[in-house]
Enzyme design. Structure first.
Site, PDB file in Angstrom:
ATOM      1  N   LYS A 123       4.326   9.607   8.505  1.00  9.55           N
ATOM      2  CA  LYS A 123       4.103   9.030   9.844  1.00  9.55           C
ATOM      3  C   LYS A 123       5.101   9.510  10.904  1.00  9.55           C
ATOM      4  O   LYS A 123       4.998  10.618  11.399  1.00  9.55           O
ATOM      5  CB  LYS A 123       4.071   7.515   9.732  1.00  9.55           C
ATOM      6  CG  LYS A 123       2.925   7.069   8.790  1.00  9.55           C
ATOM      7  CD  LYS A 123       2.501   5.655   9.035  1.00  9.55           C
ATOM      8  CE  LYS A 123       1.580   5.157   7.940  1.00  9.55           C
ATOM      9  NZ  LYS A 123       0.225   4.912   8.337  1.00  9.55           N
TER      10      LYS A 123
ATOM     11  N   TYR B 287       0.860  -1.182   0.000  1.00 11.17           N
ATOM     12  CA  TYR B 287       0.000   0.000   0.000  1.00 11.17           C
ATOM     13  C   TYR B 287       0.895   1.231   0.000  1.00 11.17           C
ATOM     14  O   TYR B 287       1.833   1.316   0.802  1.00 11.17           O
ATOM     15  CB  TYR B 287      -0.894  -0.016   1.249  1.00 11.17           C
ATOM     16  CG  TYR B 287      -1.752   1.223   1.403  1.00 11.17           C
ATOM     17  CD1 TYR B 287      -2.813   1.463   0.537  1.00 11.17           C
ATOM     18  CD2 TYR B 287      -1.494   2.156   2.411  1.00 11.17           C
ATOM     19  CE1 TYR B 287      -3.599   2.604   0.673  1.00 11.17           C
ATOM     20  CE2 TYR B 287      -2.283   3.290   2.552  1.00 11.17           C
ATOM     21  CZ  TYR B 287      -3.336   3.511   1.684  1.00 11.17           C
ATOM     22  OH  TYR B 287      -4.108   4.635   1.823  1.00 11.17           O
TER      23      TYR B 287
ATOM     24  N   ASP C 183       9.526   3.259  -0.380  1.00 10.40           N
ATOM     25  CA  ASP C 183       8.451   3.886   0.381  1.00 10.40           C
ATOM     26  C   ASP C 183       8.671   3.593   1.867  1.00 10.40           C
ATOM     27  O   ASP C 183       8.292   2.558   2.380  1.00 10.40           O
ATOM     28  CB  ASP C 183       7.092   3.347  -0.103  1.00 10.40           C
ATOM     29  CG  ASP C 183       5.932   4.018   0.614  1.00 10.40           C
ATOM     30  OD1 ASP C 183       6.187   4.849   1.509  1.00 10.40           O
ATOM     31  OD2 ASP C 183       4.770   3.708   0.280  1.00 10.40           O
TER      32      ASP C 183
HETATM   33  C1  LIG Z   1       3.797   2.279   3.057  1.00 15.34           C
HETATM   34  C2  LIG Z   1       2.823   3.423   3.028  1.00 15.34           C
HETATM   35  N1  LIG Z   1       2.970   4.376   2.102  1.00 15.34           N
HETATM   36  C3  LIG Z   1       2.140   5.441   2.050  1.00 15.34           C
HETATM   37  C4  LIG Z   1       1.110   5.581   2.944  1.00 15.34           C
HETATM   38  C5  LIG Z   1       0.186   6.758   2.874  1.00 15.34           C
HETATM   39  O1  LIG Z   1       0.429   7.631   3.935  1.00 15.34           O
HETATM   40  P1  LIG Z   1      -0.734   8.605   4.461  1.00 15.34           P
HETATM   41  O2  LIG Z   1      -1.726   7.763   5.171  1.00 15.34           O
HETATM   42  O3  LIG Z   1      -0.016   9.568   5.359  1.00 15.34           O
HETATM   43  O4  LIG Z   1      -1.297   9.283   3.260  1.00 15.34           O
HETATM   44  C6  LIG Z   1       0.928   4.615   3.926  1.00 15.34           C
HETATM   45  C7  LIG Z   1      -0.171   4.735   4.908  1.00 15.34           C
HETATM   46  O5  LIG Z   1      -0.479   3.859   5.681  1.00 15.34           O
HETATM   47  C8  LIG Z   1       1.793   3.495   3.969  1.00 15.34           C
HETATM   48  O6  LIG Z   1       1.625   2.517   4.868  1.00 15.34           O
END
Ligand SMILES: Cc1ncc(COP(=O)(O)O)c(C=O)c1O
Length: 441
Positions: free
Chosen positions: A277, A146, A249
């Site tokens: 985060k 994700y 990511d």
């Molecule tokens: C690996 C990863 N990338 C991107 C995101 C997206 O971040 P946000 O919820 O701050 O938009 C998340 C969110 O859980 C994530 O787990």
């Protein structure tokens, strides 16, 4: 044990009148929490209190954002001082320079940084940069990863029944959302993760068409799935070989496992990194980092990569980011995160062993997940969809919630340790887990 959740129930009835499912993100609502969400009112350190005054040790920690726990005194001080001078100017500020310098000091691949407001915005920008830089449009994402809620990433990010997955060499393509034009996914190459031969095959077939390969270094959205030895390194060498950029990511893993995130921990240098985060210590922020040769494409010109945003580099948030990174850079911060997390993992494993439960605890230090499974390890999305009893996990967590442990019943997330967690919190968790296991089936 919470005596009552009467007030939470009343708030839920009210919230359903004004908010879809009574919440602002479906994973917080009644689809996950039964019979409805627990309304949290206050947090301090590693503890939270709900609308009925029940106290919990919090192991969700705002999906990992609260690396310093709730209401850390230094962050409270910074917020009050900064707020008194004005929250945001949408102008150049020393706050964003301070934040960027600290990020660069911790993450060696970050020659320059661009701040966004969320992780989703960061991954969105990373892909646009990669496409502009390479002149290619396709990109590769992995099953079960994700990367936020941007259209092209929403392919096979949810789990499905194993019979729907299709063969690993040609996975069934399942969009996670309505409202996305089918053509969006024409540019997405989908592959299983953590399998070097599958990766070599797909890169041979598509590598020279790919602008980027995007991956989480630890698969954090099917719980906590670690990369096999050498996998990330092979991914790095193959992307280089085919001229595709590697987008790492680190929205979940960044600033959590090591000052420089998983790229430091596993010793790989991505082309572009995304953060969120834990970077913001509870404030909404994201970041894209990498070499000037790529990020400079955002410089103002007729041919620029466009990235605007009223709230980019939000002054209040930037001051929190800088203070948060200072706290994480202090001696012992990461040792503590790892020690407390490893104690929790060891304690949980012992509880499951004593109760003869088919359960594993996967991950290490500051982030881990429990899987009720007969397997020795969960290595990828297909293992997760096929062998993990997510219903049993949900029942286990509901029992823990009744004993003062706050965690989401969704197996796809993960347990988070903050710098505020203590050995005493671990002891409370282990006792609660022991009670929760009795008669659980
Ligand atoms: C690996 C990863 N990338 C991107 C995101 C997206 O971040 P946000 O919820 O701050 O938009 C998340 C969110 O859980 C994530 O787990």
């Amino acid at each position: 044990m919470p005596a009552t959740r009467k007030n939470s129930r009343q708030w839920f009835e009210r919230s359903e009148q004004s908010l879809v499912e009574g919440v602002n993100s479906p994973s917080r609502g009644a689809a996950v929490f039964s019979p409805g969400p627990i309304f949290l009112e206050r947090g301090q350190g590693s503890h939270v209190w709900d609308a009925d005054g029940n106290e919990y040790v919090d192991f969700l920690m705002s999906f990992g954002a609260l690396i310093q726990g709730h209401a850390h005194p230094r962050l409270v001080e910074v917020v009050s001082q900064t707020m008194a001078q004005g929250s945001h100017f949408a102008a150049a500020t020393s706050a964003e320079v301070d934040a960027a310098e600290r990020l660069r000091g911790m993450v060696p691949s970050a020659e320059v940084v661009r701040f966004t407001n969320t992780g989703s915005e960061a991954t969105m920008l990373a892909l646009r940069l990669a496409r502009a830089h390479t002149g290619r449009t396709k990109f590769l994402k992995f099953e079960g990863h994700y990367h936020g809620w941007y259209d092209p990433y929403l392919l096979n990010a949810h789990s499905h029944a194993p019979e729907r997955l299709g063969p690993p060499e040609n996975p069934a393509r399942m969009p996670d959302s309505e409202g996305i034009p089918a053509a969006t996914f024409d540019d997405v190459v989908l592959a299983p993760w953590n399998d070097i031969s599958a990766l070599e095959r797909v890169m041979k077939q598509h590598g020279t068409d790919l602008a980027a390969v995007i991956t989480e270094p630890i698969m954090a959205n099917m719980g906590c799935i670690l990369p096999r030895d050498g996998y990330l390194q092979r991914l790095r060498s193959l992307t280089q070989q085919y001229g595709a950029l590697l987008i790492l990511d680190e929205v979940v893993t960044g600033f959590r496992y090591a000052p420089g995130g998983c790229q430091e921990y596993y010793g790989i240098t991505p082309d572009i990194s995304t953060f969120g985060k834990a970077l913001g210590g509870g404030f909404p922020v994201g970041a894209v980092a990498g070499p000037r040769s790529i990020l400079d494409r955002m410089r103002w010109s007729e041919h620029m990569v466009l990235h605007y945003g009223t709230f980019n580099g939000h002054r209040l948030t930037m001051r929190v980011v800088a203070a948060n990174l200072d706290l994480l850079s202090a001696d012992g911060a990461y040792q503590k995160l790892h020690a407390v997390g490893n104690a929790a993992i060891a304690g949980l494993r012992e509880v499951f062993r004593r109760h003869r439960m088919k359960a594993i605890v996967q991950g290490f230090g500051p982030m881990f997940q429990i899987y009720f499974t007969g397997r020795e390890a969960i290595h990828d999305y297909r293992d997760y969809c096929s062998y993990v009893d997510t219903g049993l996990y949900s029942r286990f967590i509901h029992r823990l919630l009744d004993q003062g442990i706050y965690m989401t019943p969704s197996n796809g997330l993960h347990w988070i340790i903050s710098t505020a967690h203590t050995e005493k919190d671990v002891a409370v968790l282990i006792e609660a887990a022991d009670r929760a296991c009795a008669g659980l089936e």
